[in-house]
Design a protein around this motif. Structure first.
Motif, PDB file in Angstrom:
ATOM      1  N   VAL A 162      20.978  36.491  86.110  1.00 13.65           N
ATOM      2  CA  VAL A 162      20.600  37.340  84.977  1.00 13.65           C
ATOM      3  C   VAL A 162      20.997  36.764  83.618  1.00 13.65           C
ATOM      4  CG1 VAL A 162      20.735  39.420  86.391  1.00 13.65           C
ATOM      5  CG2 VAL A 162      22.736  38.680  85.117  1.00 13.65           C
ATOM      6  N   LEU A 163      21.651  35.593  83.616  1.00 14.84           N
ATOM      7  CA  LEU A 163      22.054  35.016  82.327  1.00 14.84           C
ATOM      8  C   LEU A 163      20.869  34.810  81.369  1.00 14.84           C
ATOM      9  CD1 LEU A 163      24.564  33.970  80.800  1.00 14.84           C
ATOM     10  CD2 LEU A 163      23.963  31.679  81.596  1.00 14.84           C
ATOM     11  N   PRO A 164      19.683  34.380  81.857  1.00 19.72           N
ATOM     12  CA  PRO A 164      18.553  34.219  80.925  1.00 19.72           C
ATOM     13  C   PRO A 164      18.218  35.480  80.138  1.00 19.72           C
ATOM     14  CG  PRO A 164      18.059  33.188  83.022  1.00 19.72           C
ATOM     15  CD  PRO A 164      19.345  33.911  83.217  1.00 19.72           C
ATOM     16  N   LEU A 165      18.344  36.644  80.761  1.00 15.63           N
ATOM     17  CA  LEU A 165      18.056  37.893  80.047  1.00 15.63           C
ATOM     18  C   LEU A 165      19.033  38.091  78.891  1.00 15.63           C
ATOM     19  CD1 LEU A 165      16.592  40.624  79.783  1.00 15.63           C
ATOM     20  CD2 LEU A 165      18.250  41.552  81.416  1.00 15.63           C
ATOM     21  N   THR A 166      20.321  37.841  79.153  1.00 21.40           N
ATOM     22  CA  THR A 166      21.328  37.985  78.097  1.00 21.40           C
ATOM     23  C   THR A 166      21.086  36.975  76.990  1.00 21.40           C
ATOM     24  OG1 THR A 166      22.865  38.574  79.881  1.00 21.40           O
ATOM     25  CG2 THR A 166      23.804  38.253  77.712  1.00 21.40           C
ATOM     26  N   VAL A 167      20.736  35.744  77.371  1.00 18.78           N
ATOM     27  CA  VAL A 167      20.451  34.718  76.361  1.00 18.78           C
ATOM     28  C   VAL A 167      19.270  35.138  75.493  1.00 18.78           C
ATOM     29  CG1 VAL A 167      19.693  32.334  76.013  1.00 18.78           C
ATOM     30  CG2 VAL A 167      21.399  32.849  77.752  1.00 18.78           C
ATOM     31  N   LEU A 168      18.220  35.685  76.117  1.00 14.51           N
ATOM     32  CA  LEU A 168      17.052  36.107  75.348  1.00 14.51           C
ATOM     33  C   LEU A 168      17.396  37.203  74.350  1.00 14.51           C
ATOM     34  CD1 LEU A 168      14.141  36.220  77.971  1.00 14.51           C
ATOM     35  CD2 LEU A 168      14.454  34.634  76.084  1.00 14.51           C
ATOM     36  N   LEU A 169      18.214  38.176  74.773  1.00 15.46           N
ATOM     37  CA  LEU A 169      18.607  39.260  73.866  1.00 15.46           C
ATOM     38  C   LEU A 169      19.384  38.719  72.668  1.00 15.46           C
ATOM     39  CD1 LEU A 169      19.720  41.983  76.461  1.00 15.46           C
ATOM     40  CD2 LEU A 169      17.742  42.096  74.944  1.00 15.46           C
ATOM     41  N   LEU A 170      20.328  37.814  72.941  1.00 11.11           N
ATOM     42  CA  LEU A 170      21.134  37.258  71.844  1.00 11.11           C
ATOM     43  C   LEU A 170      20.316  36.303  70.982  1.00 11.11           C
ATOM     44  CD1 LEU A 170      24.559  36.627  73.643  1.00 11.11           C
ATOM     45  CD2 LEU A 170      23.770  38.641  72.390  1.00 11.11           C
ATOM     46  N   LEU A 171      19.408  35.549  71.623  1.00  7.23           N
ATOM     47  CA  LEU A 171      18.565  34.629  70.853  1.00  7.23           C
ATOM     48  C   LEU A 171      17.639  35.400  69.909  1.00  7.23           C
ATOM     49  CD1 LEU A 171      17.854  31.664  70.463  1.00  7.23           C
ATOM     50  CD2 LEU A 171      16.164  31.866  72.276  1.00  7.23           C
ATOM     51  N   ALA A 172      17.121  36.532  70.377  1.00  9.52           N
ATOM     52  CA  ALA A 172      16.288  37.370  69.505  1.00  9.52           C
ATOM     53  C   ALA A 172      17.096  37.876  68.307  1.00  9.52           C
ATOM     54  CB  ALA A 172      15.727  38.544  70.303  1.00  9.52           C
ATOM     55  N   GLY A 173      18.361  38.238  68.563  1.00  7.02           N
ATOM     56  CA  GLY A 173      19.219  38.670  67.462  1.00  7.02           C
ATOM     57  C   GLY A 173      19.500  37.553  66.477  1.00  7.02           C
ATOM     58  N   LEU A 174      19.724  36.341  66.994  1.00  6.26           N
ATOM     59  CA  LEU A 174      19.981  35.197  66.113  1.00  6.26           C
ATOM     60  C   LEU A 174      18.749  34.855  65.272  1.00  6.26           C
ATOM     61  CD1 LEU A 174      21.972  32.836  68.517  1.00  6.26           C
ATOM     62  CD2 LEU A 174      22.859  34.007  66.504  1.00  6.26           C
ATOM     63  N   GLU A 175      17.562  34.945  65.888  1.00  5.55           N
ATOM     64  CA  GLU A 175      16.331  34.620  65.162  1.00  5.55           C
ATOM     65  C   GLU A 175      16.057  35.617  64.030  1.00  5.55           C
ATOM     66  OE1 GLU A 175      14.679  32.031  65.468  1.00  5.55           O
ATOM     67  OE2 GLU A 175      14.943  31.194  67.482  1.00  5.55           O
ATOM     68  N   SER A 176      16.606  36.825  64.159  1.00  4.57           N
ATOM     69  CA  SER A 176      16.364  37.846  63.128  1.00  4.57           C
ATOM     70  C   SER A 176      17.255  37.660  61.902  1.00  4.57           C
ATOM     71  CB  SER A 176      16.587  39.246  63.714  1.00  4.57           C
ATOM     72  OG  SER A 176      17.953  39.432  64.044  1.00  4.57           O
ATOM     73  N   ILE A 177      18.269  36.794  61.999  1.00  2.27           N
ATOM     74  CA  ILE A 177      19.154  36.547  60.849  1.00  2.27           C
ATOM     75  C   ILE A 177      18.478  35.536  59.921  1.00  2.27           C
ATOM     76  CG2 ILE A 177      21.438  35.755  60.121  1.00  2.27           C
ATOM     77  CD1 ILE A 177      22.484  36.503  62.883  1.00  2.27           C
ATOM     78  N   GLY A 178      18.267  35.915  58.695  1.00  2.00           N
ATOM     79  CA  GLY A 178      17.555  35.062  57.751  1.00  2.00           C
ATOM     80  C   GLY A 178      18.338  33.815  57.359  1.00  2.00           C
TER      81      GLY A 178
END
Length: 284
Positions: A162-178
């Protein structure tokens, strides 16, 4: 009536979904709760199943194992997922390829991943072979026989899946930081660590909270991996309920399932109160 006339087609289309949820989810849950309060011997309403449950040594062990796997597993997952997400956010050659292959474990069925990891952590598996060749062991340790080493193996197996799911959630958060935020901090002289500590982590807090709560809900339901990899050596709440049902102890099984249900409902409520309320307050 005006609402029904206006949205009758939409209501008709979602009716099969509601019927499915009602008959295959809501009714079984109510019946499980009812069974948990029925004494199997006298068929009378009582709390005997819950009294037996909390005095049952296997249930206490299952409760401890479930909480241990959840807390330790999520802590390790969040740290590793954050490191991977930070790496995948950077621009480098082949980033799209690595983002794609990272998702492969999500497509592997849980039973298949459990059986596969048996070849790794079994007594004659690859892990023991590696340790033997490195000269770290002279025998073949049994990692799946119970105890903390078995819990560590289950945590690793669950994390791999399940690590990919956690990575995707955090990566989406990182991408939202300008990027302008980081550029402004660079002008003020902030180094990499200060940017991470004072910008990335605070702005990533909603994504981390969401990842923790969603993974906690999922982790408390863990069933296939401990059952396939360790059998009865490492009981968790779901396998305890399953094995009690197999022994025709329906009341005890129902009580264990209700305890598990209450824990999951608690984390669902936390998700709504912490994440959804914040998003509603922010107007998203």
């Amino acid at each position: 009536m005006r609402f029904v006339k206006k949205y009758w087609l939409e209501m008709l289309m979602v009716l099969p979904l509601f019927a499915y949820l009602f008959y295959f989810t809501f009714i079984p849950v109510l019946q499980t709760i009812q069974i948990s309060f029925i004494d199997d011997k006298s068929n009378q309403v009582s709390l005997i199943n819950y009294e037996s449950l909390f005095s049952h040594i296997d249930f206490n062990s299952a409760l401890f194992n479930t909480i241990f796997i959840t807390i330790v597993g999520i802590t390790v997952q969040i740290v590793i997922a954050l490191v991977i997400a930070l790496i995948l956010k950077k621009k480098f050659f082949g980033r799209g390829f690595f983002r794609t292959i990272m998702l492969i474990p999500m497509g592997v069925p849980t039973l298949v991943s459990g059986v596969t990891l048996l070849f790794v952590f079994g007594q004659t598996g690859y892990f023991n072979e590696l340790l033997y060749r490195l000269g770290l062991v002279s025998t073949q340790p049994y990692w799946l026989g119970g105890g903390f080493e078995s819990l560590a193996v289950i945590i690793f197996a669950d994390m791999w899946k399940v690590l990919p799911l956690t990575v995707l959630l955090l990566l989406a958060g990182l991408e939202s930081i300008g990027e302008d935020v980081y550029e402004a901090s660079s002008i003020d002289g902030a180094n990499g660590w200060k940017k991470f500590w004072h910008i990335t982590l605070p702005l990533l807090k909603p994504s981390i909270t969401m990842a923790i709560i969603l993974r906690a809900i999922d982790s408390f339901r863990i069933f296939e991996l401990p059952l396939v990899m360790t059998g009865k050596n490492v009981p968790v709440l779901s396998t305890f309920a399953y094995e009690a049902f197999q022994r025709n102890q329906y009341g005890l099984s129902g009580a264990a399932a209700v305890i598990l249900l209450l824990i999951i409902i608690l984390f669902i409520l936390l998700y709504f109160f912490i994440v959804e309320r914040k998003e509603a307050r922010d107007g998203r």
